[in-house]
Design an enzyme around this catalytic site. Sequence first.
Site, PDB file in Angstrom:
ATOM      1  N   CYS A   1       0.832  -1.190   0.000  1.00  0.00           N
ATOM      2  CA  CYS A   1       0.000   0.000   0.000  1.00  0.00           C
ATOM      3  C   CYS A   1       0.870   1.246   0.000  1.00  0.00           C
ATOM      4  O   CYS A   1       1.949   1.241   0.571  1.00  0.00           O
ATOM      5  CB  CYS A   1      -0.943   0.055   1.192  1.00  0.00           C
ATOM      6  SG  CYS A   1      -1.898  -1.436   1.446  1.00  0.00           S
TER       7      CYS A   1
ATOM      8  N   ARG B   1       2.911  -0.185  -5.322  1.00  0.00           N
ATOM      9  CA  ARG B   1       2.757  -0.779  -3.994  1.00  0.00           C
ATOM     10  C   ARG B   1       1.425  -1.508  -3.833  1.00  0.00           C
ATOM     11  O   ARG B   1       1.181  -2.155  -2.820  1.00  0.00           O
ATOM     12  CB  ARG B   1       2.831   0.310  -2.931  1.00  0.00           C
ATOM     13  CG  ARG B   1       4.241   0.718  -2.654  1.00  0.00           C
ATOM     14  CD  ARG B   1       4.275   1.710  -1.542  1.00  0.00           C
ATOM     15  NE  ARG B   1       5.634   1.975  -1.175  1.00  0.00           N
ATOM     16  CZ  ARG B   1       6.283   1.323  -0.219  1.00  0.00           C
ATOM     17  NH1 ARG B   1       5.702   0.399   0.483  1.00  0.00           N
ATOM     18  NH2 ARG B   1       7.529   1.625   0.043  1.00  0.00           N
TER      19      ARG B   1
ATOM     20  N   TRP C   1      -3.244  -2.626  -1.525  1.00  0.00           N
ATOM     21  CA  TRP C   1      -3.102  -4.045  -1.860  1.00  0.00           C
ATOM     22  C   TRP C   1      -3.796  -4.780  -0.719  1.00  0.00           C
ATOM     23  O   TRP C   1      -3.320  -4.780   0.413  1.00  0.00           O
ATOM     24  CB  TRP C   1      -1.634  -4.433  -1.943  1.00  0.00           C
ATOM     25  CG  TRP C   1      -1.408  -5.851  -2.376  1.00  0.00           C
ATOM     26  CD1 TRP C   1      -1.338  -6.311  -3.656  1.00  0.00           C
ATOM     27  CD2 TRP C   1      -1.200  -6.986  -1.535  1.00  0.00           C
ATOM     28  NE1 TRP C   1      -1.113  -7.670  -3.647  1.00  0.00           N
ATOM     29  CE2 TRP C   1      -1.023  -8.112  -2.375  1.00  0.00           C
ATOM     30  CE3 TRP C   1      -1.156  -7.174  -0.149  1.00  0.00           C
ATOM     31  CZ2 TRP C   1      -0.797  -9.399  -1.875  1.00  0.00           C
ATOM     32  CZ3 TRP C   1      -0.934  -8.449   0.351  1.00  0.00           C
ATOM     33  CH2 TRP C   1      -0.759  -9.542  -0.519  1.00  0.00           C
TER      34      TRP C   1
ATOM     35  N   ASN D   1      -0.833   1.344   6.150  1.00  0.00           N
ATOM     36  CA  ASN D   1      -0.053   0.341   5.436  1.00  0.00           C
ATOM     37  C   ASN D   1       0.472  -0.621   6.505  1.00  0.00           C
ATOM     38  O   ASN D   1       1.059  -0.171   7.484  1.00  0.00           O
ATOM     39  CB  ASN D   1       1.095   1.076   4.715  1.00  0.00           C
ATOM     40  CG  ASN D   1       2.045   0.148   4.007  1.00  0.00           C
ATOM     41  OD1 ASN D   1       1.751  -1.035   3.841  1.00  0.00           O
ATOM     42  ND2 ASN D   1       3.170   0.684   3.591  1.00  0.00           N
ATOM     43  N   GLY D   2       0.240  -1.918   6.333  1.00  0.00           N
ATOM     44  CA  GLY D   2       0.680  -2.874   7.352  1.00  0.00           C
ATOM     45  C   GLY D   2      -0.480  -3.758   7.757  1.00  0.00           C
ATOM     46  O   GLY D   2      -1.513  -3.804   7.078  1.00  0.00           O
TER      47      GLY D   2
ATOM     48  N   GLU E   1      13.778 -18.678 -11.991  1.00  0.00           N
ATOM     49  CA  GLU E   1      13.418 -17.292 -12.276  1.00  0.00           C
ATOM     50  C   GLU E   1      12.586 -17.200 -13.568  1.00  0.00           C
ATOM     51  O   GLU E   1      11.617 -16.450 -13.634  1.00  0.00           O
ATOM     52  CB  GLU E   1      14.701 -16.448 -12.358  1.00  0.00           C
ATOM     53  CG  GLU E   1      14.515 -15.002 -12.731  1.00  0.00           C
ATOM     54  CD  GLU E   1      13.579 -14.214 -11.823  1.00  0.00           C
ATOM     55  OE1 GLU E   1      13.194 -14.706 -10.754  1.00  0.00           O
ATOM     56  OE2 GLU E   1      13.187 -13.105 -12.222  1.00  0.00           O
TER      57      GLU E   1
ATOM     58  N   LYS F   1       8.785 -15.684 -13.732  1.00  0.00           N
ATOM     59  CA  LYS F   1       8.372 -14.588 -14.633  1.00  0.00           C
ATOM     60  C   LYS F   1       7.082 -14.953 -15.346  1.00  0.00           C
ATOM     61  O   LYS F   1       6.159 -14.155 -15.424  1.00  0.00           O
ATOM     62  CB  LYS F   1       9.447 -14.272 -15.685  1.00  0.00           C
ATOM     63  CG  LYS F   1      10.685 -13.567 -15.228  1.00  0.00           C
ATOM     64  CD  LYS F   1      10.511 -12.117 -14.853  1.00  0.00           C
ATOM     65  CE  LYS F   1      10.102 -11.924 -13.459  1.00  0.00           C
ATOM     66  NZ  LYS F   1      10.842 -11.988 -12.313  1.00  0.00           N
TER      67      LYS F   1
ATOM     68  N   GLU G   1       4.042 -15.041 -12.927  1.00  0.00           N
ATOM     69  CA  GLU G   1       3.661 -13.726 -12.415  1.00  0.00           C
ATOM     70  C   GLU G   1       2.801 -12.945 -13.398  1.00  0.00           C
ATOM     71  O   GLU G   1       1.829 -12.320 -13.002  1.00  0.00           O
ATOM     72  CB  GLU G   1       4.924 -12.883 -12.137  1.00  0.00           C
ATOM     73  CG  GLU G   1       5.639 -13.227 -10.871  1.00  0.00           C
ATOM     74  CD  GLU G   1       6.894 -12.375 -10.696  1.00  0.00           C
ATOM     75  OE1 GLU G   1       7.074 -11.813  -9.609  1.00  0.00           O
ATOM     76  OE2 GLU G   1       7.705 -12.274 -11.637  1.00  0.00           O
TER      77      GLU G   1
ATOM     78  N   HIS H   1      12.333 -37.355 -11.121  1.00  0.00           N
ATOM     79  CA  HIS H   1      11.843 -37.791  -9.808  1.00  0.00           C
ATOM     80  C   HIS H   1      10.457 -37.219  -9.502  1.00  0.00           C
ATOM     81  O   HIS H   1      10.092 -37.052  -8.343  1.00  0.00           O
ATOM     82  CB  HIS H   1      12.845 -37.386  -8.724  1.00  0.00           C
ATOM     83  CG  HIS H   1      14.195 -37.982  -8.946  1.00  0.00           C
ATOM     84  ND1 HIS H   1      14.430 -39.331  -8.847  1.00  0.00           N
ATOM     85  CD2 HIS H   1      15.371 -37.425  -9.307  1.00  0.00           C
ATOM     86  CE1 HIS H   1      15.698 -39.582  -9.131  1.00  0.00           C
ATOM     87  NE2 HIS H   1      16.290 -38.436  -9.417  1.00  0.00           N
TER      88      HIS H   1
ATOM     89  N   LYS I   1       4.509  -4.661  -6.154  1.00  0.00           N
ATOM     90  CA  LYS I   1       5.948  -4.571  -6.359  1.00  0.00           C
ATOM     91  C   LYS I   1       6.714  -4.709  -5.057  1.00  0.00           C
ATOM     92  O   LYS I   1       7.787  -5.288  -5.013  1.00  0.00           O
ATOM     93  CB  LYS I   1       6.241  -3.215  -7.017  1.00  0.00           C
ATOM     94  CG  LYS I   1       7.687  -2.965  -7.330  1.00  0.00           C
ATOM     95  CD  LYS I   1       8.057  -3.628  -8.621  1.00  0.00           C
ATOM     96  CE  LYS I   1       9.523  -3.597  -8.907  1.00  0.00           C
ATOM     97  NZ  LYS I   1       9.971  -4.835  -9.553  1.00  0.00           N
TER      98      LYS I   1
END
Length: 610
Positions: free
Chosen positions: A2, A27, A74, A100-101, A483, A487, A490, A506, A605
């Site tokens: 946020c 945010r 968020w 925020n939190g 990674e 990507k 996401e 496996h 982000k």
Amino acid sequence: MCGIVGFTGRREAAPVLLQGLARLEYRGYDSSGLITGTGDSLHLRKKAGRLAELAKEVAARPAPGCYGISHTRWATHGGATDRNAHPHTDTAGDIALVHNGVIENYSTLKHQLQEDGVEFRSDTDTEVLAHLIAHYYDGDLLEAVKNALALVKGTYGIAVVSRKEPGVLVGARLGSPLVLGIGPDGNYLASDASALAGYATQVVYLNDRQICQLDPEAWVIRNQDLDTVDAPVQDIEHFLGDGDADRGDFPHYMLKEIYEQPETLANAMRGRLDEPDATAHFGGLNLTSHELRQIDRIILTACGTSYHAGIVGEYLFEELARIPAEVEYASEFRYRNPPIDRHTLVFAITQSGETADTLAALRESKRMGHTTLAICNVVGSSIAREACGGVYLHAGPEVGVASTKAFTSQVAVLAMLALYFGRTRHLSATQGARIIEELRALPEIVRKTLGCHPRVKEVARKYYTARNFLYLGRQYLYPAALEGALKLKEISYIHAEGYPAAEMKHGPIALVDENTPSVFLCPKGSVFDKVMSNMQEIKARRGPVIAVCSEGDREVAAVADDVIPVPDVPEYLQPIVTAIPLQLLAYEIALLCGCDVDKPRNLAKSVTVE
Ligand code: G6P
């Protein structure tokens, strides 16, 4: 997460708040809101959806006044709806607050307030705080905020206004960043200095458990007993990063940031490579050479993409410096209490410098007495300020939610650190000089690698309807595979798994069929032949193979369905070079799937909650 922006001064607040929120949308972007004040009236506007919805609302129903607070959200508690958007007010509408939190004991507090007859209008944890502040309010907002916060367990960065104290903003922080801004038109509050660019000229960072009060003319920072504390006033320029947050001619920030990598890599290395001594130098490690030589173990802790860079770092420190290293998810490390020896060095790797778990892991390792260094992009962020020392990436602002240029810069910085540590130990001058030469060549090689984009587009068109992907690589290319898969997940919402190529037999090989493409990372290297065998195992099960391989590799071309050639580099730099086609592949597939590349659903982000 946020974003918070507050303003009190000598101009209309709403445009300042909206502009600041636009810079903080990274945010969180599921809803937003603002409240401004004139005389003893407050004007509340809030909307679910992107910030554009709030801007439309304010255009239709202006929010007048020269002070106000605002928020981009968020969601943690309660869905992304108009009524759950911040600001939240008390029942009488006298107090308004953005937060925020997470208030961890909100349900106990809510229950108590409900027993006193308070009716709640949202599903958020935040609303509790608005009612609590109102409960304590007796003409002094600062005092009421202090008393309310004393009951709160959890984390917060807040900004509060009262209808009865026009022009006054109160802010407080515990675990979520808050910065006070000073400018010619008035004073500001924000969760990030970047929101204040162009408005404030100076900033003062709040520390945990500090409360501040500001009006158009003055500001003060106090501790939790409300004693005044001295806080350094710094020029905002220092915190606005070295890059340009403008999208330029690129359709998305993510694409711009992918294309910036030749430059961001050069920036990460600028002034740090030392040919005469065949080593690297860092201004801010704050380690004496004696301390450096005593280090006998390294822990790298991080989240998300930074965690993947951390795995590359683990391999680099072990190979180049021969120091035992291990990487830990920050969210695990902070609670795991592992035995750590005295001479262990802890690195916190983070683009934003605000990730809550990484910050907590850093604090925990500092508390245990370890030297804790940050590898960080955002100057002045909480982690950059709290670490014992560290290295900045100098990659400029990264706006796309999916991290790209920060990853490659983190790997480059880790390679330089491993070189530096190695040169204090067994690594010879000849080996050091070779590594420097390879690093120096890297930006140009990455520029050349970007030439794969048209080929990647063709591959994306062929495979974008697949619902599952495997990403496979070995050694340094194992974290690169993780990674690449991250990507894709996401930004395209397609399920993808990264795996060590040999490990897939496996378990994950059970997923392979003609509809499940496997992306093999197989440029020439020490385990090339082994990876080729793994590729054959996939082909034998009719799985389509996309291979990121060395230019001109006929052996791979004969087995794989599609190849994306990349220039050859030493193995420890392959995660950087192969990142380019993997980032572009995720980008192109996401576009074909019609996804919002820069603001993927459910993500933010900077994750400032646990
Ligand atoms: C979020 C972002 C990721 C990022 C992770 C860690 O999840 O969406 O892109 O890798 O946080 O962030 P940090 O700023 O600590 O590197």
